[in-house]
Design a protein around this motif. Structure first.
Motif, PDB file in Angstrom:
ATOM      1  N   VAL A  61      26.180  40.435  30.561  1.00 41.36           N
ATOM      2  CA  VAL A  61      26.380  41.804  29.971  1.00 41.36           C
ATOM      3  C   VAL A  61      26.571  42.767  30.808  1.00 41.36           C
ATOM      4  CG1 VAL A  61      25.244  43.398  28.517  1.00 41.36           C
ATOM      5  CG2 VAL A  61      24.764  40.921  27.773  1.00 41.36           C
ATOM      6  N   ALA A  62      26.162  43.138  31.711  1.00 41.35           N
ATOM      7  CA  ALA A  62      26.574  44.089  32.617  1.00 41.35           C
ATOM      8  C   ALA A  62      27.673  43.689  33.232  1.00 41.35           C
ATOM      9  CB  ALA A  62      25.244  44.040  33.737  1.00 41.35           C
ATOM     10  N   MET A  63      28.128  42.729  33.480  1.00 40.52           N
ATOM     11  CA  MET A  63      29.353  42.404  34.106  1.00 40.52           C
ATOM     12  C   MET A  63      30.620  42.600  33.115  1.00 40.52           C
ATOM     13  SD  MET A  63      28.714  38.832  36.378  1.00 40.52           S
ATOM     14  CE  MET A  63      27.765  39.168  37.933  1.00 40.52           C
ATOM     15  N   GLY A  64      30.220  42.301  31.870  1.00 38.50           N
ATOM     16  CA  GLY A  64      31.089  42.478  30.827  1.00 38.50           C
ATOM     17  C   GLY A  64      31.622  44.158  30.765  1.00 38.50           C
ATOM     18  N   HIS A  65      30.221  44.946  30.953  1.00 42.44           N
ATOM     19  CA  HIS A  65      30.724  46.202  30.732  1.00 42.44           C
ATOM     20  C   HIS A  65      31.558  46.936  31.640  1.00 42.44           C
ATOM     21  CE1 HIS A  65      26.941  46.490  27.978  1.00 42.44           C
ATOM     22  NE2 HIS A  65      28.088  46.443  27.213  1.00 42.44           N
ATOM     23  N   VAL A  66      31.595  46.131  32.976  1.00 37.51           N
ATOM     24  CA  VAL A  66      32.315  46.817  34.245  1.00 37.51           C
ATOM     25  C   VAL A  66      33.764  46.326  33.952  1.00 37.51           C
ATOM     26  CG1 VAL A  66      30.600  47.288  35.561  1.00 37.51           C
ATOM     27  CG2 VAL A  66      31.673  45.074  35.953  1.00 37.51           C
ATOM     28  N   TRP A  67      33.933  44.969  33.381  1.00 37.39           N
ATOM     29  CA  TRP A  67      35.179  44.581  33.254  1.00 37.39           C
ATOM     30  C   TRP A  67      35.996  45.292  32.130  1.00 37.39           C
ATOM     31  CZ3 TRP A  67      33.074  38.747  32.642  1.00 37.39           C
ATOM     32  CH2 TRP A  67      32.944  38.149  34.150  1.00 37.39           C
ATOM     33  N   GLU A  68      35.096  45.941  31.117  1.00 35.42           N
ATOM     34  CA  GLU A  68      36.047  46.533  29.957  1.00 35.42           C
ATOM     35  C   GLU A  68      37.190  47.491  30.324  1.00 35.42           C
ATOM     36  OE1 GLU A  68      35.125  48.728  25.805  1.00 35.42           O
ATOM     37  OE2 GLU A  68      33.391  48.448  27.326  1.00 35.42           O
ATOM     38  N   PRO A  69      36.855  48.496  31.443  1.00 34.80           N
ATOM     39  CA  PRO A  69      37.759  49.256  31.841  1.00 34.80           C
ATOM     40  C   PRO A  69      38.866  48.782  32.498  1.00 34.80           C
ATOM     41  CG  PRO A  69      35.977  49.743  32.922  1.00 34.80           C
ATOM     42  CD  PRO A  69      35.628  48.801  31.941  1.00 34.80           C
ATOM     43  N   TYR A 328      39.666  56.061  41.135  1.00 37.74           N
ATOM     44  CA  TYR A 328      39.811  54.836  42.372  1.00 37.74           C
ATOM     45  C   TYR A 328      40.461  53.552  42.010  1.00 37.74           C
ATOM     46  CZ  TYR A 328      35.767  57.773  43.832  1.00 37.74           C
ATOM     47  OH  TYR A 328      34.801  58.895  44.216  1.00 37.74           O
ATOM     48  N   PRO A 329      41.762  53.810  41.992  1.00 31.83           N
ATOM     49  CA  PRO A 329      42.872  52.831  41.614  1.00 31.83           C
ATOM     50  C   PRO A 329      42.232  51.550  42.331  1.00 31.83           C
ATOM     51  CG  PRO A 329      43.841  54.829  42.180  1.00 31.83           C
ATOM     52  CD  PRO A 329      42.579  55.146  42.732  1.00 31.83           C
ATOM     53  N   TRP A 330      41.797  51.407  43.331  1.00 28.28           N
ATOM     54  CA  TRP A 330      41.556  50.125  44.266  1.00 28.28           C
ATOM     55  C   TRP A 330      40.484  49.325  43.474  1.00 28.28           C
ATOM     56  CZ3 TRP A 330      36.687  48.354  45.930  1.00 28.28           C
ATOM     57  CH2 TRP A 330      35.807  49.331  45.750  1.00 28.28           C
ATOM     58  N   LEU A 331      39.828  49.897  42.425  1.00 26.59           N
ATOM     59  CA  LEU A 331      38.928  49.206  41.662  1.00 26.59           C
ATOM     60  C   LEU A 331      39.690  48.383  40.460  1.00 26.59           C
ATOM     61  CD1 LEU A 331      36.270  51.786  40.507  1.00 26.59           C
ATOM     62  CD2 LEU A 331      36.144  49.958  42.193  1.00 26.59           C
ATOM     63  N   HIS A 332      40.939  48.520  40.471  1.00 23.81           N
ATOM     64  CA  HIS A 332      41.691  47.523  39.618  1.00 23.81           C
ATOM     65  C   HIS A 332      42.582  46.355  40.190  1.00 23.81           C
ATOM     66  CE1 HIS A 332      41.653  50.419  35.940  1.00 23.81           C
ATOM     67  NE2 HIS A 332      41.088  51.089  37.035  1.00 23.81           N
ATOM     68  N   THR A 333      42.453  46.516  41.663  1.00 26.07           N
ATOM     69  CA  THR A 333      42.843  45.275  42.583  1.00 26.07           C
ATOM     70  C   THR A 333      41.886  43.944  42.506  1.00 26.07           C
ATOM     71  OG1 THR A 333      41.680  45.854  44.551  1.00 26.07           O
ATOM     72  CG2 THR A 333      43.911  47.126  44.008  1.00 26.07           C
ATOM     73  N   PRO A 334      42.305  42.931  42.669  1.00 30.26           N
ATOM     74  CA  PRO A 334      41.564  41.874  42.736  1.00 30.26           C
ATOM     75  C   PRO A 334      40.134  42.009  43.532  1.00 30.26           C
ATOM     76  CG  PRO A 334      43.676  41.142  43.052  1.00 30.26           C
ATOM     77  CD  PRO A 334      43.849  42.642  43.049  1.00 30.26           C
ATOM     78  N   LEU A 335      40.378  42.413  44.546  1.00 28.65           N
ATOM     79  CA  LEU A 335      38.937  42.724  45.546  1.00 28.65           C
ATOM     80  C   LEU A 335      38.222  43.790  44.744  1.00 28.65           C
ATOM     81  CD1 LEU A 335      40.357  42.613  49.257  1.00 28.65           C
ATOM     82  CD2 LEU A 335      38.931  40.928  47.944  1.00 28.65           C
ATOM     83  N   GLY A 336      38.792  44.881  44.096  1.00 33.85           N
ATOM     84  CA  GLY A 336      37.843  45.941  43.641  1.00 33.85           C
ATOM     85  C   GLY A 336      37.361  45.261  42.535  1.00 33.85           C
ATOM     86  N   GLN A 337      38.074  44.291  41.450  1.00 29.87           N
ATOM     87  CA  GLN A 337      37.386  44.007  40.534  1.00 29.87           C
ATOM     88  C   GLN A 337      36.265  42.991  40.846  1.00 29.87           C
ATOM     89  OE1 GLN A 337      40.830  42.085  38.567  1.00 29.87           O
ATOM     90  NE2 GLN A 337      41.827  43.722  38.220  1.00 29.87           N
ATOM     91  N   ILE A 338      36.372  42.197  41.777  1.00 30.31           N
ATOM     92  CA  ILE A 338      35.161  41.329  42.313  1.00 30.31           C
ATOM     93  C   ILE A 338      34.180  42.398  43.026  1.00 30.31           C
ATOM     94  CG2 ILE A 338      34.442  39.873  44.292  1.00 30.31           C
ATOM     95  CD1 ILE A 338      37.354  38.515  44.155  1.00 30.31           C
ATOM     96  N   ALA A 339      34.374  43.112  43.607  1.00 28.29           N
ATOM     97  CA  ALA A 339      33.366  44.196  44.040  1.00 28.29           C
ATOM     98  C   ALA A 339      32.469  44.864  43.042  1.00 28.29           C
ATOM     99  CB  ALA A 339      33.902  45.373  44.806  1.00 28.29           C
ATOM    100  N   VAL A 340      33.242  45.384  41.808  1.00 29.37           N
ATOM    101  CA  VAL A 340      32.482  46.001  40.902  1.00 29.37           C
ATOM    102  C   VAL A 340      31.742  44.995  39.891  1.00 29.37           C
ATOM    103  CG1 VAL A 340      33.936  47.896  40.685  1.00 29.37           C
ATOM    104  CG2 VAL A 340      34.570  45.932  39.282  1.00 29.37           C
TER     105      VAL A 340
END
Length: 388
Positions: A61-69, A328-340
């Motif tokens: 559930v928590a991961m889904g919420h950070v994937w939404e944006p 923070y545009p880096w959050l939209h990179t593959p590494l950023g997505q894994i990090a969040v």
């Protein structure tokens, strides 16, 4: 997938759960939450499988919420988001129903329903409203107990579902009836937003399935053959979600709108409701097949999933209000997505721990003995023990 079973004659688990749900657990069965078990092992009488399932579901559930944006800029994130939303709340709700099987209108169980579900709803609905006013610079945001905001819909749903439990125990075909209600809700745009009744009704079949399950049904999906079969099923689900990402809206998975409100016809809404119900059941079975049956390091956290569910909502919404994903545009990179994703899992895990539960127990599971009349029979029994 599962056949409805009559209520067992043997003693059933207590009707308290955590989303999703947590006196069972909770994900919320978001109702109140039991006393925290020892750090090394689950409390006696608790089934590690259910605590493990609740914890893993709340992490998703928590991961889904950070994937939404991230879904607007990443088709992969959208595919993961759709796949997880197919089953994470249904999995939580089924467990909530399973641990509600013994619920009746007995005084102590009604009291737990009030203190473990209604009171947290009132407190968190109010807290979320003030948080939105402050964090989103929205001083006009109303405090309305009739219009659940964000995560609190689950508490409203659980309260209503629990109250209807005695009814589902006496009808002949509870699952078909609940599914028919869900389909009718999905094609009824006039239901409105009060108490988030669309979600209450469209998710209802999963709660009723939980009421009808028995331990042997869970053992069926924990077989090695099911576990092996789940791998290609999950792979196919991801591929299908990747294909569907640009072609359909993920709002179908929220179950909060009618078909007409999603811009389609009533009959497509009915078909989609039935199709998503079938897909969700298959995916839930695959999810359960991989849930560990033995105590794990995170088993103890399964008793605190309501805490993690409700508390992580402040960060989930705050990250959007404060523009973290835009700044923070880096959050939209593959590494950023894994990090969040990892950060979301770590945060919700921390929020399920015993220290956090102790700190917020006043809001999640208050005793409130002062609010209820004393049972004369209990008073008499206490007097007899004192005089014995």
């Amino acid at each position: 997938m599962f056949h409805a079973a009559p209520t067992p004659r043997r003693e059933l688990p207590p009707a308290n759960e955590a989303p999703v749900a947590d006196r069972t657990a909770g994900a919320a069965q978001p109702s109140g939450v039991p006393e925290p078990p020892p750090a090394a092992a689950p409390k006696a009488g608790r089934d590690a499988f259910f605590d493990n399932a609740k914890y893993l579901a709340i992490v998703l559930v928590a991961m889904g919420h950070v994937w939404e944006p991230l879904t607007d800029s990443s088709r992969t994130a959208e595919a993961l988001y759709m796949t997880v939303y197919t089953f994470h709340m249904p999995a939580f709700i089924i467990i909530s129903g399973y641990f509600s099987r013994s619920f009746d209108m007995r005084k102590d169980r009604l009291q737990r329903l009030v203190t473990g579900v209604a009171v947290p709803y009132i407190l968190f609905e109010t807290a979320y409203a003030f948080f939105k006013r402050w964090a989103d610079n929205d001083p006009g945001h109303p405090i309305s107990l009739l219009d659940p905001w964000f995560l609190t819909w689950f508490l409203v749903a659980l309260f209503i579902w629990r109250l209807t439990t005695p009814l589902w125990k006496i009808v002949r075909w509870p699952i078909p009836l609940a599914l028919a209600i869900a389909v009718l809700a999905s094609v009824s745009p006039d239901i409105g937003d009060d108490l988030d009744l669309q979600r209450v009704l469209q998710f209802l079949p999963f709660f009723v399935i939980g009421l009808c399950l028995r331990p042997e049904h869970f053992k069926l999906v924990q077989r090695r053959a099911v576990r092996i079969a789940s791998l290609p099923i999950f792979a196919c689900a991801l591929v299908m979600a990747y294909w569907a990402a640009p072609r359909m809206t993920s709002a179908w998975f929220y179950h909060r709108d009618s078909a007409q409100e999603l811009g389609t016809t009533w009959w497509i809404g009915a078909v989609m409701t039935l199709a998503l119900f079938g897909c969700s059941l298959v995916m839930v079975a695959c999810f359960y097949s991989w849930v560990p049956k033995r105590p794990m390091w995170f088993t103890v956290l399964g008793a605190g999933t309501l805490y993690g569910y409700l508390l992580h909502g402040f960060l989930a919404k705050g990250s959007r209000f404060w523009g973290w994903f835009d700044d923070y545009p880096w959050l939209h990179t593959p590494l950023g997505q894994i990090a969040v994703t990892l950060i979301a899992g770590a945060v919700v895990t921390a929020l399920c721990t015993p220290p956090v539960r102790r700190a917020f127990r006043f809001a999640m599971e208050p005793t409130m003995a002062w609010a209820f009349k004393k049972d004369p029979a209990d008073t008499a029994r206490t007097r007899e023990r004192v005089n014995a």
